[in-house]
Structure formats: C-alpha cells, structure tokens
Scaffold this motif. Sequence first.
Motif, PDB file in Angstrom:
ATOM      1  N   TYR A 306       0.950  -1.107   0.318  1.00 11.42           N
ATOM      2  CA  TYR A 306       0.253  -0.610   0.300  1.00 11.42           C
ATOM      3  C   TYR A 306       0.960   1.230   0.154  1.00 11.42           C
ATOM      4  N   GLY A 315      -4.415   7.253  -1.278  1.00 16.93           N
ATOM      5  CA  GLY A 315      -3.623   6.475  -0.425  1.00 16.93           C
ATOM      6  C   GLY A 315      -2.544   6.744   0.415  1.00 16.93           C
ATOM      7  N   PHE A 316      -1.086   6.755   0.874  1.00 16.04           N
ATOM      8  CA  PHE A 316      -0.486   6.593   1.751  1.00 16.04           C
ATOM      9  C   PHE A 316       0.232   7.940   1.085  1.00 16.04           C
ATOM     10  N   SER A 342      -3.881   7.965   9.145  1.00 15.49           N
ATOM     11  CA  SER A 342      -4.535   7.006   8.458  1.00 15.49           C
ATOM     12  C   SER A 342      -5.112   5.857   8.874  1.00 15.49           C
ATOM     13  N   ARG A 343      -6.713   5.748   8.290  1.00 10.14           N
ATOM     14  CA  ARG A 343      -7.178   4.496   8.549  1.00 10.14           C
ATOM     15  C   ARG A 343      -7.756   4.031   7.332  1.00 10.14           C
ATOM     16  N   LEU A 344      -6.989   2.849   7.724  1.00  5.71           N
ATOM     17  CA  LEU A 344      -7.098   1.612   6.234  1.00  5.71           C
ATOM     18  C   LEU A 344      -7.818   0.430   6.296  1.00  5.71           C
ATOM     19  N   GLU A 350      -9.777   0.648   0.551  1.00  2.81           N
ATOM     20  CA  GLU A 350     -10.521   2.545   1.487  1.00  2.81           C
ATOM     21  C   GLU A 350      -9.486   3.096   2.655  1.00  2.81           C
ATOM     22  N   VAL A 351      -8.858   4.138   2.238  1.00  4.30           N
ATOM     23  CA  VAL A 351      -8.158   4.811   3.269  1.00  4.30           C
ATOM     24  C   VAL A 351      -8.765   6.630   3.186  1.00  4.30           C
ATOM     25  N   HIS A 353      -8.103   9.871   5.447  1.00  2.00           N
ATOM     26  CA  HIS A 353      -6.899  10.536   6.120  1.00  2.00           C
ATOM     27  C   HIS A 353      -7.287  11.567   7.288  1.00  2.00           C
TER      28      HIS A 353
END
Length: 463
Positions: A306, A315-316, A342-344, A350-351, A353
């Motif tokens: 990721y 993404g990240f 961040s939440r993954l 799905e991400v 921030h």
Amino acid sequence: ETGRADRFPLDIEAGEIASLHVDTSGTLWVGTIFRTHRRSSERPGLFRFDAAKKTFSRVLLAGNPDHGTLPVFDIIGDRRGKLLLATGGRGIAELDPHTHATRWLGDEVASAEFGEGSSVFDLALDEGGVVWAVGSPPHPRPGLHSFQSQLLRIEPAGGGVAKYGYDPANPFAVGDGLMQVVFADRFGTVWIGMSGSGLRYADVAAPAFSLYRHNAADANSLSSSFVRSVLAESDDRIWVGTLKGLDLIDRRTRTVRHWVHERGKAVSILPGTVNAIFRDSRAQLWVAVDRGLHRFDPDRGAVQTYIHQQSEMDGFNNAAITAVAESDDGALWLAIRGHGLSRLDPASGEVRHYTAMPGDDTALPNDTVVSIRDRPDGRFWVLATKGLVDLDPETGRLQRVLSVSDVVGGRAEHNFSCLHVDPGPPEVLWIGTDRGGLCRFVPETMAIEVLDLRQHGVLDNSI
C-alpha cells in the motif's frame, strides 16, 4: 484517585533518589546515592517513609561500618517478603522490613564477587524466585578495562551463586562493557542492557548470551545493526525491523531469514527502515516502512503493498509509517510521520486521512503522530508532538484532550515524544517530552503532574 501531587522532601544530606520500592504491607522504601556533584556532607542510604507522619527515617544497616552512609542503587522484594538492596561498596543486603535485621549475602559465600568493596547497580527477580544482579567486583581483572561489570545469579535462601562475565574466547558469554540494567521476563529470559555493546539475553535455566548484529560474512546475521522495531511472537520466533529491511530470527535453529528491497524484483519490500511490525486479529503480518505499508505472507513470499500512487487522497503519503494499531472492526490505524493519521480498510483498500486543523479541537493538533495506544473500551489514545487526542475509531471522531502547552508551556522547542498507558483503574498516562520532563496525566480527573528529570541527573530534561 484524586490526581493530587504532594511533595515529601528528604534531608539534603540524603543525596539523590535512585530507587523506590513499595513492600507487601504498602510501606514505601527509598534508596539514595551520591549526587553527580557530590557534597562533602552527603550521607546516602536507605529510608523508610512513615505515611501517618509523612516523614522519612533513615534505616541503619547492621554490619555497615560507615554509620548508615551507603549508596542504595536498587531495591526489590523477594518471595519471602524480604528486601534486597543493591549497594555501592558493600554488595547485596537482605533486609527484614519489620525488624530491620540485615544479612549481607557476600559474607555467607566463599567468594568476593559481591561482598566488601563490590558495587551492585541493578537487581531482578525471575519467575523461579532467582535473583539476578549486575555490578562491579572489588578488583577489576587485569588486562581488560579498568572498570568492568558482571552478572550474578543468586539462588534464594543461600542456595548458591553463579557468575557470568566477559570472556573473549567465548562468543556466547556476556559482552565486554558496562552492564547497566538487568530484567527477567515471564518467558524465562534474562535481558542485560549494556553500555557500548548492545542488548544481551539468555535463557534463565542455562544462561548463554547472544548478540545479533550485522556481519557481512555471516548469512545468519541481521541485515543491519541498526534495529528500529521488534515483534516477539514466541520464545523462538522473533521479527526484527532494521535500517535495511525485515529479519526473522529462529532461535531454535539459530538461523536468520531476510527480506530486503531488491531492485527489479516483482515481489520485494520497499527500500528503507522497517519502523513497525504488527500482527492483526486475523493473524496477518503488517510491515510499516519508510515509504509505505506491506501485508506480508512470509511462507508464500507474497507481499501486498500500500503506497501513494497519484494524489495524497488515493493512498498513503510517501512518508514513514511509524505506528500501527487495529480497531475492533478490523481497520488499521496508521501514524504517518509529518502527514497525520490514516485509517485503512484492509478488505476494500479504502483509506481515510486525518490531518491537523489549527484551532479545531476535533482534529489533530499537528501532523506528527508519534504513538497510537488502544484502550479497553475500544477507543485509542493518539499522541502527536503537540497534543494528546482521544479517538473513537467507530465514528472517526477526534477530541483534543491535552496540549503540550498545558504541560510544559508554549515554547516551540517543547514536544511530546512517547506514551505509555497504565489501564488502572484509574487509567494513567505517562507522557515523555522533549526538554519538558515526564508527565503523569489522569484523564478521569484531568490531573497533571510533571517530573523534572534534571533533579534526577537527566541534564536536558528529555525522555
């Protein structure tokens, strides 16, 4: 319970506090040592706190010729209810906390390893009731350093003593250097922190010390001697994150497997430091590196990566992930250096921030998150360098609880640096700062207590 802090000063002649111990009856014992800049009038020793009178009284140790003046570096309790004292210049003392009867362990063993003239700096009690001690003998061995240290294994009730010291001919001996701290864990391993030669460990039952580091000529060495993260899944299986990649130590076979970045290879981890290693509730292994996050299956050699590809919201961010935590719904929460939280969702990819918004108490105080700690109720404590936030992972709601200015003032150089959570009750948070001391925070009462580390020899007041 109340969050109130009371100060109970010792006499200035007592020296500097080095150790605290509360015995089985609830009595507080204090050991003191000479200050760095020693005063001629100082008389360090052992002190007992009278909770009713709120005063300290000096405890004279029988057999000590210097009228109670004796540095006490550490205090622990054994399984018989006795106190063991690590002293400077007299070795180890066993004290009855009720009668103050004193037994000097060195006097009863045909050895001068921890008797008159020796100093003991730290003590530990393992699961079998055996005492481990680190210190220096009365007379250093010739041909090596002028100041040496050693590890002692002391059986309870006078059952015998074993010594472990530096042996240049034995690669499994204790390393050369100053032993500073000893710790016995619940898995039957004793750990030795050393100044100048790393971290050593040994099996309590048959101590043989091992050091893992990088050796270009040895395939079963670490990929780098710079270790950033460790995950011990069992006594034999240890994951290690280094500056160069991910290593798996198999202590049973004495082998080390490596996963490092290989340019041009289809399946490879990203280059850079492995900052965090995390095993989730589904037994999946996650590896956080300087440029992204991997879901890693070492048995199949599968790596799912990721990483930011197009824009920051896809993404990240291309920045180091420094901490990983899992919420009850299986989502991963990631601290990203300089880019917030961040939440993954591992299932969908799905991400979401979360970044700082000045003046908003429902956002991060700044974008440098240093720690994520879960709580028994399913929520998280999120520590950023400028504040502490309560996160409800179910709703994604953030609530600012504490600012660094509440603890150490508003100077720009002051930051929060690390977090430890004692679930209690009551729940207590210990927060380290950069040049602002150590903070004890009780969320239930919002009580704040700051310990000035300069009074304990930490010159820059940082932790």
